[in-house]
Design an enzyme around this catalytic site. Structure first.
Site, PDB file in Angstrom:
ATOM      1  CB  THR A  23      67.586 100.784 110.450  1.00  0.00           C
ATOM      2  OG1 THR A  23      67.626 102.039 109.789  1.00  0.00           O
ATOM      3  CG2 THR A  23      68.786  99.945 110.025  1.00  0.00           C
ATOM      4  CG  ASP A  24      63.881 100.164 114.686  1.00  0.00           C
ATOM      5  OD1 ASP A  24      64.984 100.706 114.950  1.00  0.00           O
ATOM      6  OD2 ASP A  24      63.452  99.202 115.328  1.00  0.00           O
ATOM      7  CD  GLN A  25      61.710 107.508 116.258  1.00  0.00           C
ATOM      8  OE1 GLN A  25      60.676 106.873 116.382  1.00  0.00           O
ATOM      9  NE2 GLN A  25      61.800 108.792 116.533  1.00  0.00           N
ATOM     10  N   GLY A  27      67.538 102.656 115.113  1.00  0.00           N
ATOM     11  CA  GLY A  27      68.755 102.347 114.380  1.00  0.00           C
ATOM     12  C   GLY A  27      69.024 100.860 114.210  1.00  0.00           C
ATOM     13  CG  MET A  28      68.450  98.290 116.960  1.00  0.00           C
ATOM     14  SD  MET A  28      67.864  97.423 118.437  1.00  0.00           S
ATOM     15  CE  MET A  28      66.298  98.234 118.722  1.00  0.00           C
TER      16      MET A  28
END
Length: 139
Positions: A23-25, A27-28
């Site tokens: 995930t990225d920053q 949250g995805m």
């Protein structure tokens, strides 16, 4: 739905629990990680047919990706259980195309495809060996 309009058939499904590292920053799932999920689906599709990349490479055959397409519909998030559906949608003289759908339950997340030429170790195109084509076309 991409997997409905295919020429070859035979769908493989794998389930993946989204790890935090994917995930990225926000949250995805980071967009490029879907290509990794496609590869996992493709690998398992081949394995269930009795082939593996290792088997192909031992015969001097390689399947690089020369095209990749993704349509992002909805994000997956950490700890989601996602399903990657993979189908071989096209076989030509020296290449194949896989289509993919990634879902979480009934929710569509990503649809995509990858194109793979059959090449030798020098990256020169080769005709699909008949014994491999038979396995790929088997229903």
């Amino acid at each position: 739905m991409i997997l409905q309009d295919v020429k070859v058939g035979w769908v493989n499904e794998i389930n993946i629990r989204v790890p935090y590292a994917d995930t990225d920053q926000m949250g995805m799932v980071y967009y490029a990680n879907y290509l990794v999920y496609f590869e996992r689906g493709r690998t398992e599709w081949l394995r269930e047919r009795g082939l593996s990349y290792k088997d192909l490479e031992s015969k001097g055959i390689y399947l690089p990706v020369i095209e990749a397409h993704c349509k992002y519909v909805s994000p997956a998030r950490y700890d989601d259980l996602i399903t990657v559906r993979t189908i071989l949608s096209e076989i030509s003289f020296a290449s194949i195309i896989f289509n993919y759908e990634v879902t979480a339950g009934e929710k569509a997340l990503v649809k995509g495809s990858t194109k793979h030429p059959f090449v030798n170790k020098d990256l020169r195109p080769v005709k699909i060996p008949e014994e491999i084509k038979v396995v790929l076309e088997k229903r």
